[in-house]
Scaffold this motif. Structure first.
Motif, short mmCIF file in Angstrom:
data_model
loop_
_atom_site.label_atom_id
_atom_site.label_comp_id
_atom_site.label_asym_id
_atom_site.label_seq_id
_atom_site.Cartn_x
_atom_site.Cartn_y
_atom_site.Cartn_z
N THR A 4 0.85 -1.18 0.00
CA THR A 4 0.00 0.00 0.00
C THR A 4 0.89 1.24 0.00
O THR A 4 2.06 1.18 0.40
CB THR A 4 -0.89 0.03 1.25
N PRO A 5 0.36 2.39 -0.44
CA PRO A 5 1.15 3.62 -0.36
C PRO A 5 1.64 3.89 1.07
O PRO A 5 2.76 4.39 1.25
CB PRO A 5 0.16 4.69 -0.83
N LEU A 6 0.83 3.56 2.06
CA LEU A 6 1.24 3.77 3.45
C LEU A 6 2.51 2.99 3.76
O LEU A 6 3.47 3.53 4.33
CB LEU A 6 0.12 3.36 4.40
N ARG A 7 2.52 1.72 3.41
CA ARG A 7 3.70 0.89 3.69
C ARG A 7 4.92 1.39 2.92
O ARG A 7 6.04 1.40 3.45
CB ARG A 7 3.39 -0.57 3.34
N GLN A 8 4.73 1.80 1.68
CA GLN A 8 5.85 2.33 0.89
C GLN A 8 6.50 3.54 1.57
O GLN A 8 7.72 3.62 1.69
CB GLN A 8 5.37 2.75 -0.51
N ILE A 9 5.65 4.46 2.02
CA ILE A 9 6.17 5.68 2.64
C ILE A 9 6.80 5.37 3.99
O ILE A 9 7.85 5.92 4.34
CB ILE A 9 5.05 6.73 2.78
N GLN A 10 6.18 4.52 4.76
CA GLN A 10 6.73 4.15 6.06
C GLN A 10 8.12 3.53 5.93
O GLN A 10 9.02 3.83 6.71
CB GLN A 10 5.79 3.19 6.79
N GLU A 11 8.30 2.68 4.93
CA GLU A 11 9.61 2.06 4.72
C GLU A 11 10.64 3.11 4.31
O GLU A 11 11.80 3.07 4.75
CB GLU A 11 9.50 0.97 3.65
N LEU A 12 10.23 4.05 3.48
CA LEU A 12 11.13 5.13 3.06
C LEU A 12 11.53 5.98 4.26
O LEU A 12 12.72 6.28 4.46
CB LEU A 12 10.45 6.00 2.00
N PHE A 13 10.56 6.36 5.07
CA PHE A 13 10.83 7.21 6.22
C PHE A 13 11.65 6.50 7.30
O PHE A 13 12.45 7.12 8.00
CB PHE A 13 9.53 7.73 6.82
N ALA A 14 11.42 5.20 7.44
CA ALA A 14 12.15 4.44 8.46
C ALA A 14 13.65 4.39 8.16
O ALA A 14 14.47 4.27 9.07
CB ALA A 14 11.58 3.03 8.57
N LYS A 15 14.01 4.49 6.89
CA LYS A 15 15.42 4.45 6.49
C LYS A 15 16.07 5.83 6.48
O LYS A 15 17.30 5.93 6.40
CB LYS A 15 15.54 3.82 5.10
N ALA A 16 15.25 6.86 6.55
CA ALA A 16 15.80 8.23 6.49
C ALA A 16 16.53 8.57 7.79
O ALA A 16 16.15 8.12 8.87
CB ALA A 16 14.68 9.23 6.24
N ARG A 17 17.57 9.39 7.68
CA ARG A 17 18.33 9.80 8.84
C ARG A 17 18.51 11.31 8.95
O ARG A 17 18.83 11.83 10.01
CB ARG A 17 19.73 9.14 8.81
N LYS A 18 18.31 12.03 7.84
CA LYS A 18 18.56 13.47 7.85
C LYS A 18 17.28 14.31 7.75
O LYS A 18 17.10 15.26 8.50
CB LYS A 18 19.51 13.84 6.71
N ARG A 19 16.42 13.97 6.80
CA ARG A 19 15.24 14.80 6.59
C ARG A 19 14.08 13.97 6.07
O ARG A 19 14.25 12.93 5.42
CB ARG A 19 15.54 15.91 5.58
N VAL A 20 12.88 14.44 6.39
CA VAL A 20 11.65 13.87 5.86
C VAL A 20 10.73 15.03 5.48
O VAL A 20 10.52 15.94 6.28
CB VAL A 20 10.96 12.95 6.90
N ILE A 21 10.22 15.01 4.26
CA ILE A 21 9.31 16.05 3.78
C ILE A 21 8.04 15.38 3.26
O ILE A 21 8.11 14.48 2.41
CB ILE A 21 9.94 16.90 2.67
N ILE A 22 6.90 15.82 3.77
CA ILE A 22 5.61 15.34 3.29
C ILE A 22 4.96 16.46 2.49
O ILE A 22 4.73 17.55 3.01
CB ILE A 22 4.70 14.92 4.46
N ILE A 23 4.68 16.20 1.22
CA ILE A 23 4.02 17.17 0.35
C ILE A 23 2.71 16.52 -0.10
O ILE A 23 2.72 15.52 -0.81
CB ILE A 23 4.89 17.54 -0.86
N SER A 24 1.59 17.09 0.32
CA SER A 24 0.29 16.48 0.03
C SER A 24 -0.77 17.56 -0.01
O SER A 24 -0.87 18.36 0.92
CB SER A 24 -0.04 15.43 1.10
N ALA A 25 -1.55 17.57 -1.06
CA ALA A 25 -2.61 18.58 -1.16
C ALA A 25 -3.54 18.51 0.04
O ALA A 25 -3.86 19.52 0.65
CB ALA A 25 -3.40 18.37 -2.45
N PHE A 26 -3.97 17.30 0.41
CA PHE A 26 -4.86 17.10 1.54
C PHE A 26 -4.17 16.24 2.59
O PHE A 26 -3.35 15.38 2.26
CB PHE A 26 -6.17 16.44 1.09
N VAL A 27 -4.50 16.46 3.85
CA VAL A 27 -3.89 15.71 4.93
C VAL A 27 -4.96 15.25 5.92
O VAL A 27 -5.92 15.96 6.18
CB VAL A 27 -2.82 16.54 5.68
#
Length: 295
Positions: A4-27
């Motif tokens: 799912t998109p949720l799992r894809q993003i969670q895996e990406l964020f879990a590996k990040a160490r410097k920055r995380v940016i969420i860009i989304s029209a609706f939240v």
């Protein structure tokens, strides 16, 4: 099995160490909470959303999302006209159609069919888009709990107009009855029934939220955004006739004066203007609920 998109993003964020940016029209609050929890090891976190009050009133975005971002120490920024969806972790990105909402991230069958494609966040195109979004964004403001979802109800005369509830009791009498300090007389009881309020509802905040959700308060609230001058009964009549229902033109002035009283008491961004003449009732801009967070 496709993630799912949720799992894809969670895996990406879990590996990040410097920055995380969420860009989304609706939240949405739940979706945003799950994403930011996955990025708990990153201190540089930020959220960019359109954050337009019309989107929040319609339910496209959740007003609680600001509080979630604030709790996670992730500044939220408002970007007018934003339609992009991108999730960046360090030098990698997922770009596609999925908003940071429960339907956007859940995948089928519970959510939407969305697409997120891996991309390098270091590419010129991605960097340019991120810079552009940052350049036109400003810190988002919390909207408060009287921005709620509303559903259109056809009036007798127009398919795209809204039906109108008009108070029968004076606001002080109604509030006194709701807080148990007086019994409900016929007028207060009618208002209570019309608003579908239970015995447990007693506070101004709860009443304000219910009234805003079921009446013309949302129309008046939008009219007072950034307003300085008072609004008299004639202007209120014209405003409601054009945006809520043409039948307002036929209402007696006494009913509109009572509506002014309710708006002044429960409108949050309106107060009654100082006047000893009841025939010249005026509404003045009050302090928006969102501004209280900055007091």
């Amino acid at each position: 099995m496709i993630d799912t998109p949720l799992r894809q993003i969670q895996e990406l964020f879990a590996k990040a160490r410097k920055r995380v940016i969420i860009i989304s029209a609706f939240v949405g609050s739940e979706a945003l909470d799950l994403l930011l929890k996955a990025a708990k090891q990153v201190s540089d976190r930020s959220v960019y959303a359109r954050w337009d009050w019309h989107d929040i009133a319609s339910g496209a975005s959740d007003w609680r999302a600001w509080d979630v971002a604030h709790r996670h120490n992730a500044p939220m920024f408002a970007c007018p006209g934003l339609h992009a969806k991108a999730y960046i972790g360090d030098n990698k990105a997922l770009i596609g159609s999925a908003n940071a909402t429960t339907p956007g991230l859940s995948g089928l069958p519970d959510g939407n069919l969305e697409l997120l494609v891996p991309e390098s966040a270091d590419t010129v195109q991605v960097e340019q888009v991120v810079r552009r979004i940052k350049a036109i964004s400003s810190l988002a403001r919390p909207m408060g709990d009287d921005i709620t979802r509303y559903e259109p109800q056809p009036s007798d005369r127009s398919d795209d107009a809204y039906s109108i509830w008009l108070p029968k009791s004076a606001p002080d009498r109604f509030l006194s009855a709701m807080t148990g300090h007086a019994s409900h007389d016929a007028e207060s009881a009618q208002d209570k029934t019309a608003l579908r309020l239970g015995e447990s509802v007693s506070g101004r905040t709860e009443i304000r939220k219910t009234v805003f959700d079921t009446t013309v308060f949302r129309v008046v609230r939008s009219a007072f955004e950034g307003r300085v001058l008072p609004m008299d009964i004639a202007e209120l009549r014209t405003l409601l006739a054009s945006q809520a229902s043409p039948t307002v033109q036929e209402l007696p002035e006494e009913q509109l004066r009572r509506l002014c009283q309710w708006l002044g008491e429960f409108g949050e961004n309106t107060v009654m203007g100082p006047s000893t003449d009841p025939s010249s009732a005026q509404l003045k801009p009050g302090r928006l609920l969102s501004s209280e967070h900055f007091a």
